[in-house]
Write a protein that holds these residues in place. Structure first.
Motif, PDB file in Angstrom:
ATOM      1  N   ALA A   1       2.131 -11.861 -12.414  1.00 24.46           N
ATOM      2  CA  ALA A   1       1.923 -10.826 -11.399  1.00 24.46           C
ATOM      3  C   ALA A   1       0.306 -11.447 -10.708  1.00 24.46           C
ATOM      4  CB  ALA A   1       1.334  -9.529 -12.159  1.00 24.46           C
ATOM      5  N   VAL A   2      -0.065 -10.978  -9.329  1.00 26.91           N
ATOM      6  CA  VAL A   2      -0.860 -11.494  -8.551  1.00 26.91           C
ATOM      7  C   VAL A   2      -1.427 -10.126  -7.663  1.00 26.91           C
ATOM      8  CG1 VAL A   2      -0.600 -13.840  -8.573  1.00 26.91           C
ATOM      9  CG2 VAL A   2       0.365 -12.431  -6.893  1.00 26.91           C
ATOM     10  N   PHE A   3      -2.775 -10.335  -7.428  1.00 25.16           N
ATOM     11  CA  PHE A   3      -3.344  -9.391  -6.222  1.00 25.16           C
ATOM     12  C   PHE A   3      -3.390 -10.146  -5.015  1.00 25.16           C
ATOM     13  CE2 PHE A   3      -4.724  -7.326 -10.018  1.00 25.16           C
ATOM     14  CZ  PHE A   3      -4.432  -5.978  -9.657  1.00 25.16           C
ATOM     15  N   SER A   4      -3.183  -9.210  -3.851  1.00 22.42           N
ATOM     16  CA  SER A   4      -3.473 -10.041  -2.389  1.00 22.42           C
ATOM     17  C   SER A   4      -4.858 -10.350  -2.387  1.00 22.42           C
ATOM     18  CB  SER A   4      -3.067  -8.992  -1.344  1.00 22.42           C
ATOM     19  OG  SER A   4      -3.756  -7.861  -1.538  1.00 22.42           O
ATOM     20  N   SER A   5      -5.229 -11.359  -1.465  1.00 21.33           N
ATOM     21  CA  SER A   5      -6.513 -11.505  -1.323  1.00 21.33           C
ATOM     22  C   SER A   5      -7.586 -10.541  -1.060  1.00 21.33           C
ATOM     23  CB  SER A   5      -6.628 -12.672  -0.059  1.00 21.33           C
ATOM     24  OG  SER A   5      -6.046 -12.329   0.839  1.00 21.33           O
ATOM     25  N   ASP A   6      -6.906  -9.614  -0.144  1.00 23.22           N
ATOM     26  CA  ASP A   6      -7.813  -8.405  -0.041  1.00 23.22           C
ATOM     27  C   ASP A   6      -7.858  -7.331  -0.943  1.00 23.22           C
ATOM     28  OD1 ASP A   6      -5.434  -7.384   0.518  1.00 23.22           O
ATOM     29  OD2 ASP A   6      -5.555  -6.746   2.560  1.00 23.22           O
ATOM     30  N   GLY A   7      -7.158  -7.445  -2.140  1.00 22.89           N
ATOM     31  CA  GLY A   7      -7.223  -6.446  -3.183  1.00 22.89           C
ATOM     32  C   GLY A   7      -6.101  -5.500  -2.897  1.00 22.89           C
ATOM     33  N   ARG A   8      -5.528  -5.271  -1.765  1.00 25.83           N
ATOM     34  CA  ARG A   8      -4.969  -3.930  -1.354  1.00 25.83           C
ATOM     35  C   ARG A   8      -3.644  -4.073  -2.121  1.00 25.83           C
ATOM     36  NH1 ARG A   8      -2.838  -1.478   4.589  1.00 25.83           N
ATOM     37  NH2 ARG A   8      -1.675   0.114   3.631  1.00 25.83           N
ATOM     38  N   TYR A   9      -2.753  -5.241  -2.156  1.00 27.17           N
ATOM     39  CA  TYR A   9      -1.349  -5.317  -2.916  1.00 27.17           C
ATOM     40  C   TYR A   9      -1.493  -5.981  -4.406  1.00 27.17           C
ATOM     41  CZ  TYR A   9      -0.132  -3.980   1.780  1.00 27.17           C
ATOM     42  OH  TYR A   9       0.023  -3.481   3.010  1.00 27.17           O
ATOM     43  N   PHE A  10      -0.345  -5.358  -4.953  1.00 23.36           N
ATOM     44  CA  PHE A  10      -0.299  -6.003  -6.389  1.00 23.36           C
ATOM     45  C   PHE A  10       1.091  -6.451  -6.235  1.00 23.36           C
ATOM     46  CE2 PHE A  10       1.227  -5.642 -10.634  1.00 23.36           C
ATOM     47  CZ  PHE A  10       0.608  -6.252 -11.494  1.00 23.36           C
ATOM     48  N   ALA A  11       1.631  -7.599  -6.542  1.00 27.15           N
ATOM     49  CA  ALA A  11       2.864  -8.099  -6.662  1.00 27.15           C
ATOM     50  C   ALA A  11       3.288  -8.627  -8.072  1.00 27.15           C
ATOM     51  CB  ALA A  11       3.228  -9.249  -5.607  1.00 27.15           C
ATOM     52  N   ALA A  12       4.372  -8.474  -8.415  1.00 27.57           N
ATOM     53  CA  ALA A  12       5.016  -8.861  -9.872  1.00 27.57           C
ATOM     54  C   ALA A  12       6.491  -9.060  -9.676  1.00 27.57           C
ATOM     55  CB  ALA A  12       4.763  -8.106 -10.998  1.00 27.57           C
ATOM     56  N   PRO A  13       7.261 -10.006 -10.342  1.00 23.61           N
ATOM     57  CA  PRO A  13       8.585 -10.199 -10.190  1.00 23.61           C
ATOM     58  C   PRO A  13       9.080  -9.230 -11.180  1.00 23.61           C
ATOM     59  CG  PRO A  13       7.577 -11.969 -11.493  1.00 23.61           C
ATOM     60  CD  PRO A  13       6.688 -11.105 -10.930  1.00 23.61           C
ATOM     61  N   VAL A  14      10.416  -8.775 -11.084  1.00 25.94           N
ATOM     62  CA  VAL A  14      11.061  -8.023 -12.159  1.00 25.94           C
ATOM     63  C   VAL A  14      12.184  -9.209 -12.778  1.00 25.94           C
ATOM     64  CG1 VAL A  14      12.795  -6.019 -12.459  1.00 25.94           C
ATOM     65  CG2 VAL A  14      10.966  -6.211 -10.587  1.00 25.94           C
TER      66      VAL A  14
END
Length: 787
Positions: free
Chosen positions: A146-159
């Motif tokens: 999982a990673v955060f976007s460079s501006d910290g607004r989004y968080f993404a992770a695979p399922v």
């Protein structure tokens, strides 16, 4: 291709092509077409090689070679510098692994993230877990990469998934969750303001994938997180419509127990934040009088026969660490806690209790059960797997050897605990399942031996059985018999089994053997787990040698059963049959009268026509070699011995005798074949000549799961199927192949070698001592006159 064509061009045109691709790179980068710009960079590299080759052709001798090398190296350096200046270079940064270990533990603001509930989608596969953010957002079942976007607004992770992976993006500002199905991203690397980069399966190609955030959010399904206490959850991420109250009334309606839901003030600090919602607890009151107890809505509860008392499973509100305990309430005396209903011994069978059955004036009955100690490899093994649920078991064979599957129910019991019990060993006694006439046997503790195993007094109605017995027991399916194991003074195993015949009021002792546990008792047949010996740790188990150190005679030194690092105990299943007033040992093989199927189970003897010979197959098992029944799976790795002395290994159960009893058609399944139609297994046909002691192997592979139909004087007929397992109800009639006996006899024949009275393949002569050491009862029947 650009290098080839540019090489053919004059020098000024070749230079123009290089400059043209450079201009295209700049234009694509300016317009934001980064992928097109990178493609132009690849074409420009080819043009640089072509320009270098063109310079080499234009200059004489070695000057041309030197200038070509210098121009190519310089041109590649210029292309690389131009790519970096235009921002076309993709920096390879690998993110967290899909197999876990590097999950983000801090937000971009430096606040801690709780990562818990790790699990795998398959044994050794990618992991998934739950993320609890400091603002209370709880995301469940997401991948570890999982990673955060460079501006910290989004968080993404695979399922992670066994089929199609998904992708989740959390908008932390809006508390919105976007779910994208069928994602190719297994591992995420970087998350710029508008581009998410990662990689596909590292197991396959680890190829790079990227997607734009805008496109991703437009095609994904979005849901707004909802507040639940101090958490933010997906709308379907928690149980809804939880009852806030429940009631239990006595049969006469005079007593009423009421439960009101009790929720903690904060969920975030709990080890499992959603536990209060998934398994809610309720404060308990009776007839309007509150108590300091918590219980589940479906917790065991029973009213007394006079409806003036109840027993239930609950816990004190102020003492969460103690967990659930049995509590007694009486209309005159109020609440009091009851002690543990049973004091267990570590060496006794796994013994668990939960359900409340009845409450009498002086005692309470609590439902319990004994575990099922199934051997680890079917009917044998080097450990006993402790199973704690009803399951399937083997209950016989059909005419072609298929396993007949039946339901196995655990041995149910009832703990009878006096209400004045102090929680000491022996305060409570055990009741068995009801037997013939509805009577239950009672097992009351007497004493423990030096190994910590308890001895119990047994009483069936007014029949007091002499001696003392172990806790392990089994009531027969007909209810007439009770299987027991006698108590020994200094060991965890016993020397024989005993059956109590309730109808005739007599005890039937079994033959002497080292019995570890009782397995099953149905159709008048008692199955026991018996210790037959030990196998050295440096030896591999095989059907010819399950143990190399035989167990001592029953009643001798029990130190043989103590833990030992050099060897391991071998457990075998022995069946005892009740016949009249006797209990005799059942032979571990079956006498069959027809060809067996490829998934036939168990040892069997197939006599030749006219009883001129016989074939004994034993030791075949599924390729999994585990304790599951697997009735539809083919067996392999069996050993064959004929009455005429031919001994072979690695065979399947499918076999048939020729009409004159001279030839025996056999099958073998190879699990490591990769060249046969892309399959990983293949079936072979073998022909054994028991008169000439020769073996022929057919070069043509058979179909799946072969079964022999007929073997006359001219033809051998075998039916093969589409699948390698026998699916119930499937339309797979198979097809018949015919083999001419004359053609089979023209195959190259391998002469068997006589060693110690056995005819063996030359590559298996070393197995002669193992064949000679066999002492199974079936050996006695390998004489034509006895068949």
């Amino acid at each position: 291709m650009p290098a080839f064509f540019v090489t053919l061009l004059p020098l000024h045109l070749a230079l123009s092509v290089v400059l043209f691709f450079g201009l295209l790179m700049g234009l694509a980068a300016r317009l934001g077409w980064l992928s097109i710009g990178r493609g132009c960079a690849r074409l420009m590299i080819g043009a640089v090689f072509g320009l270098g080759f063109s310079l080499g052709r234009a200059l004489p001798e070695w000057w041309g070679i030197l200038v070509a090398i210098v121009s190519i190296i310089g041109g590649l350096a210029c292309v690389s510098a131009w790519e970096r200046r235009l921002g076309l270079v993709v920096v390879s940064v690998k993110g967290p692994s899909a197999w876990g270990g590097n999950e983000p533990l801090l937000t971009p603001e430096g606040e801690p993230i709780r990562v818990f509930n790790h699990s795998e989608i398959a044994m050794g596969g990618p992991t998934y877990c739950d993320y609890l953010f400091p603002d209370g957002v709880l995301l469940q079942g997401l991948g570890s990469s999982a990673v955060f976007s460079s501006d910290g607004r989004y968080f993404a992770a695979p399922v992670p998934s066994r089929q199609n992976w998904g992708l989740v993006v959390l908008d932390r500002q809006q508390r919105q969750l976007y779910r994208c199905a069928d994602s190719e991203l297994w591992e995420l690397d970087t998350f710029d303001l508008d581009v998410l980069r990662g990689r596909h399966s590292p197991l396959v190609d680890d190829s790079v994938r990227e997607t734009r955030l805008g496109e991703l959010l437009q095609t994904a399904s979005v849901s707004n997180l909802v507040p639940v206490a101090d958490l933010w959850l997906e709308p379907d991420g928690y149980p809804e419509n939880i009852p806030h109250t429940f009631e239990r009334h006595s049969a006469d309606g005079l007593q009423r127990l009421q439960g009101n839901i009790s929720l903690p003030s904060t969920f975030r600090d709990l080890a499992q934040p959603l536990e209060p919602l998934r398994s809610p607890r309720y404060t308990v009151s009776i007839n309007g009088q509150p108590s300091d107890l918590l219980m589940a809505a479906d917790a065991p509860l029973v009213w007394s026969t006079d409806q003036r008392a109840l027993a239930c499973l609950a816990q004190e509100h102020a003492s969460q660490a103690d967990g659930d305990q049995y509590w007694l309430w009486h209309v005159d005396d109020g609440w009091r806690v009851l002690p543990a209903p049973w004091v267990k011994s570590a060496t006794e069978p796994s013994f668990y209790w939960h359900e409340l059955l009845s409450l009498e004036a002086n005692h309470v009955r609590i439902g319990s059960y004994l575990d099922y100690p199934r051997p680890s490899s079917g009917r044998y093994g080097y450990r006993l797997d402790s199973i704690h649920s009803d399951t399937e078991t083997q209950a016989g064979h059909d005419a072609q050897g298929r396993v007949q599957v039946a339901e196995f129910k655990l041995t149910r019991t009832a703990i009878v605990m006096p209400l004045d019990s102090r929680g000491r060993r022996g305060d409570s006694y055990l009741e068995t399942q009801p037997m013939q006439g509805g009577v239950c046997a009672q097992l009351a503790w007497l004493a423990d031996n030096s190994a910590g195993l308890g001895g119990y007094r047994c009483q069936i109605g007014d029949w007091h059985l002499p001696g003392s017995w172990l806790l392990d027991h089994r009531v027969s399916d007909c209810g007439r018999y009770l299987a027991l194991l006698p108590f020994e003074d200094s060991t965890t195993v016993t020397t024989h089994a005993v059956i109590a015949d309730v109808q005739e009021r007599r005890l039937l002792p079994g033959p002497a053997m080292w019995v570890e546990r009782i397995l099953d008792f149905r159709d008048g047949r008692l199955s026991l787990a018996v210790i037959a010996g030990r196998l050295g740790q440096d030896l591999e188990s095989s059907a010819l040698q399950r143990f190399n150190i035989p167990a001592p005679q029953p009643g001798s030194d029990p130190s043989f059963f103590h833990a030992c690092e050099q060897s391991r105990l071998f457990y075998n299943t022995v069946d005892l049959q009740v016949t009249g007033s006797q209990l005799h040992r059942v032979a571990p093989w079956r006498l069959v009268d027809r060809a067996q199927v490829a998934n036939a189970d168990g040892d069997f003897i197939l006599p030749a026509p006219g009883h001129q010979d016989a074939a004994w197959l034993f030791g075949s098992e599924t390729e999994y070699a585990d304790s599951w029944v697997r009735a539809q799976t083919p067996r392999l790795g069996g050993c064959l011995l004929t009455a005429s002395g031919c001994a072979l290994v690695d065979l399947a159960p499918s076999m048939i005798w020729s009409a004159d009893g001279r030839y025996l058609a056999l099958t073998c399944m190879a699990t490591d074949v990769t060249e046969v139609c892309g399959s990983y297994r293949g079936w072979q046909l073998l022909l054994l000549d028991v008169q000439e002691h020769t073996l022929r192997v057919h070069s043509q592979w058979l179909g799946n799961r072969p079964v022999f139909e007929r073997f006359d004087d001219e033809q051998l007929h075998v039916r093969c199927f589409e699948r390698d397992w026998e699916a119930e109800g499937a339309d797979d009639p198979g097809s018949i192949q015919s083999f001419s006996l004359d053609l089979l006899l023209q195959l190259p024949a391998e002469q068997l070698v006589c060693q110690d009275g056995f005819w063996l393949r030359s590559s298996q002569v070393n197995l002669a001592p193992l064949w000679r050491a066999l002492t199974l009862p079936a050996i006695d029947y390998f004489q034509p006159e006895s068949l």
